[in-house]
Design a protein around this motif. Structure first.
Motif, PDB file in Angstrom:
ATOM      1  N   LEU A  28     -43.823 -58.630  72.232  1.00 34.50           N
ATOM      2  CA  LEU A  28     -42.583 -58.791  72.993  1.00 34.50           C
ATOM      3  C   LEU A  28     -42.849 -58.617  74.484  1.00 34.50           C
ATOM      4  N   ILE A  29     -43.546 -57.550  74.860  1.00 30.53           N
ATOM      5  CA  ILE A  29     -43.845 -57.311  76.268  1.00 30.53           C
ATOM      6  C   ILE A  29     -44.770 -58.397  76.815  1.00 30.53           C
ATOM      7  N   ASP A  31     -44.840 -61.502  75.969  1.00 36.36           N
ATOM      8  CA  ASP A  31     -44.043 -62.690  76.262  1.00 36.36           C
ATOM      9  C   ASP A  31     -43.052 -62.453  77.394  1.00 36.36           C
ATOM     10  N   MET A  32     -42.590 -61.232  77.582  1.00 35.57           N
ATOM     11  CA  MET A  32     -41.750 -60.920  78.736  1.00 35.57           C
ATOM     12  C   MET A  32     -42.475 -61.232  80.039  1.00 35.57           C
ATOM     13  N   GLN A  35     -44.813 -66.290  82.120  1.00 33.71           N
ATOM     14  CA  GLN A  35     -43.906 -67.263  82.711  1.00 33.71           C
ATOM     15  C   GLN A  35     -44.684 -68.525  83.053  1.00 33.71           C
ATOM     16  N   ARG A 194     -37.086 -52.516  80.600  1.00 27.29           N
ATOM     17  CA  ARG A 194     -37.718 -53.838  80.569  1.00 27.29           C
ATOM     18  C   ARG A 194     -37.926 -54.360  81.986  1.00 27.29           C
ATOM     19  N   GLN A 195     -36.967 -54.107  82.863  1.00 26.49           N
ATOM     20  CA  GLN A 195     -37.141 -54.544  84.243  1.00 26.49           C
ATOM     21  C   GLN A 195     -38.228 -53.744  84.936  1.00 26.49           C
ATOM     22  N   VAL A 198     -41.447 -55.301  84.067  1.00 29.72           N
ATOM     23  CA  VAL A 198     -41.627 -56.530  84.848  1.00 29.72           C
ATOM     24  C   VAL A 198     -42.070 -56.183  86.272  1.00 29.72           C
ATOM     25  N   MET A 206     -37.929 -61.346  84.074  1.00 29.87           N
ATOM     26  CA  MET A 206     -38.508 -61.434  82.742  1.00 29.87           C
ATOM     27  C   MET A 206     -38.486 -62.879  82.261  1.00 29.87           C
ATOM     28  N   ARG A 210     -40.668 -67.228  74.433  1.00 38.00           N
ATOM     29  CA  ARG A 210     -41.609 -66.419  73.661  1.00 38.00           C
ATOM     30  C   ARG A 210     -42.902 -67.212  73.491  1.00 38.00           C
ATOM     31  N   THR A 230     -34.098 -63.241  70.680  1.00 41.33           N
ATOM     32  CA  THR A 230     -33.709 -62.312  71.739  1.00 41.33           C
ATOM     33  C   THR A 230     -34.289 -60.930  71.457  1.00 41.33           C
ATOM     34  N   VAL A 231     -34.072 -60.003  72.378  1.00 42.14           N
ATOM     35  CA  VAL A 231     -34.513 -58.627  72.198  1.00 42.14           C
ATOM     36  C   VAL A 231     -33.425 -57.867  71.460  1.00 42.14           C
TER      37      VAL A 231
END
Length: 481
Positions: A28-29, A31-32, A35, A194-195, A198, A206, A210, A230-231
């Protein structure tokens, strides 16, 4: 330049490494922070490892999806001596075009060499309640059919225990380096965290896709479906919903085996009186030497730790039984956990995994711990491999219920006189019968019994034949002629 014979010392520019246990939100992280056109975190690139066609294809697709140019053809060992040679010569120059790139690993065997070759500027450690890690790992094996590949690479309960124990040791060393800690339970619930992740990586926002899950193709679709892309906090507290049985017992045992992990990372700590002590998988205070030879955990020939471990006893039972099922057999595998036996059976035999929780598309789900069993009219044999100790404190009652199938059964059990000095309760076992009491319970339930005592250390095998069945379609237990 890097040649097919060896790497050069070109700068890597690696910005970040995400390191953690499996099933801790590391993907998850990853893919966050991936970009398209700006940043790419490679999930399990296995840069220093052996050739893996699946990894090569996935990383190749991931690079293309991100707008990079890894070339029209996949790397092959015929062209490149090692995958690292290909990575340095082809992928690294492409990654260098991005403002940010990095790696994610949950297999921490080569992290020292990786960091020496590609030193990250920042590091994120991902963690999660160990009990949830174990259960989620078992579920993942079931959904992705990772149980046993080519009779060489084990993905079963014994592997889960060893993998987690090994990587906990490595995490305790990694945490001594500067890092940002990302607890799964907090990441999925707290958008501010989460921010911060980032920001820590050096990005402004973010990613909304995915990338690594998409590059994994169909195999990861069950996770995308579960969370709707989604998360979500849907998987937090997975342990709390796990019914009693072998999988939950493994989760509790792992948690009690490695209490320093829970203490260090702020999770619920098992009561000190329940800690497992004197185990060779434990971390030795003041030592950075990992006591576990992790690569051996993938081999069916490795007996595991010297201390009796239910997960390895189950592995031994599966290996012993796999070649003995007759052609045409349709086996119900009760409380099976992983579907490891499926890939071990010769052609012409079918396997029906049954458990108390949904662990894959092929599973039949039933509350076995409540004495409720599924109807499987096509079955010809019942397997109770290392489950009789776990499902019912009243084992004779459980056997009477199994008798209703009117099928032959292959079962295993550890009688009390064969496990003297073993803390049976610490293994998660909830009934404790002697040989004599066990045989009596089998017979009272309506079975004729063939027994092979101590066929695998303290583990005994049994062929139970319903007395009304004249010619059973099942084999005798391993070691019984």
């Amino acid at each position: 330049m890097t040649s097919a014979t060896g790497p050069t010392d070109a700068p890597t520019g690696m910005a970040i490494a995400i390191m953690g246990l499996m099933r801790t939100g590391s993907t998850l992280i990853t893919d966050m922070l991936s970009q398209r056109g700006r940043s790419l975190i490679l999930s399990e690139p296995n840069i220093l490892g052996m050739w893996s066609p699946n990894t090569v294809e996935r990383i190749h697709q991931l690079a293309i999806n991100n707008g990079l140019d890894p070339g029209p053809e996949l790397a092959t060992p015929e062209r490149w001596l090692r995958y690292q040679n290909y990575f340095d010569a082809v992928l690294l120059p492409q990654l260098a075009k991005l403002p940010l790139w990095g790696v994610k690993y949950v297999d921490l065997t080569d992290w020292r060499q990786t960091f020496e070759r590609y030193p990250p500027r920042r590091m994120i450690l991902t963690v999660r309640d160990l009990r949830d890690v174990v259960i989620s790992a078992i579920d993942r094996i079931g959904y992705l059919n990772l149980a046993f590949y080519g009779r060489r690479y084990m993905r079963d309960e014994g592997w889960v225990l060893t993998n987690i124990a090994y990587n906990v040791h490595e995490l305790m060393i990694l945490r001594q380096r500067p890092h940002l800690l990302a607890r799964y339970e907090d990441v999925v619930r707290d958008p501010e965290l989460r921010q911060r992740i980032v920001d820590y990586a050096g990005l402004e926002s973010m990613a909304g896709t995915r990338e690594n899950l998409a590059a994994g193709g169909f195999s990861r679709q069950w996770e995308l479906k579960k969370h709707g892309g989604t998360v979500t906090a849907q998987s937090v507290g997975r342990y709390a919903s796990e019914p009693p049985g072998p999988v939950k017992a493994l989760a509790e045992r792992t948690w009690r085996l490695l209490p320093e992990y829970s203490e260090t990372f702020g999770f619920e700590l098992p009561p000190p009186e329940s800690w497992i002590r004197g185990h060779e998988f434990q971390r030795q205070p003041g030592s950075d030497t990992n006591p576990i030879d992790y690569p051996k955990s993938e081999s069916g020939l490795w007996p595991g730790p010297t201390r009796l471990e239910p997960s390895f006893q189950l592995r031994h039972a599966r290996l012993a039984l796999a070649k003995r099922l007759p052609e045409g057999a349709m086996a119900i595998d009760l409380a099976c956990g992983t579907p490891a036996l499926s890939a071990m059976l010769p052609k012409g035999r079918r396997h029906i995994p049954v458990d108390m929780a949904q662990r894959g598309q092929r599973y039949r789900v039933a509350p076995l711990h409540e004495g409720k069993f599924p109807k499987v009219p096509e079955a010809t044999i019942l397997l109770a491999l290392h489950v009789l100790e776990f499902l019912d404190a009243d084992l004779p009652r459980l056997l009477r219920r199994l008798r209703r199938y009117d099928l032959p059964i292959v079962a295993t059990y550890h009688a009390t006189e064969d496990t003297e000095g073993v803390d049976r309760a610490a293994l998660g076992w909830i009934n404790h019968l002697s040989r004599e009491a066990l045989l009596a319970a089998f017979r009272r339930a309506g079975f004729a019994v063939q027994a092979r005592w101590n066929a695998d250390g303290p583990q005994s095998f049994f062929h139970l034949r319903p007395i009304s069945v004249e010619k059973p379609e099942s084999p005798p237990p391993p070691g019984v002629d």
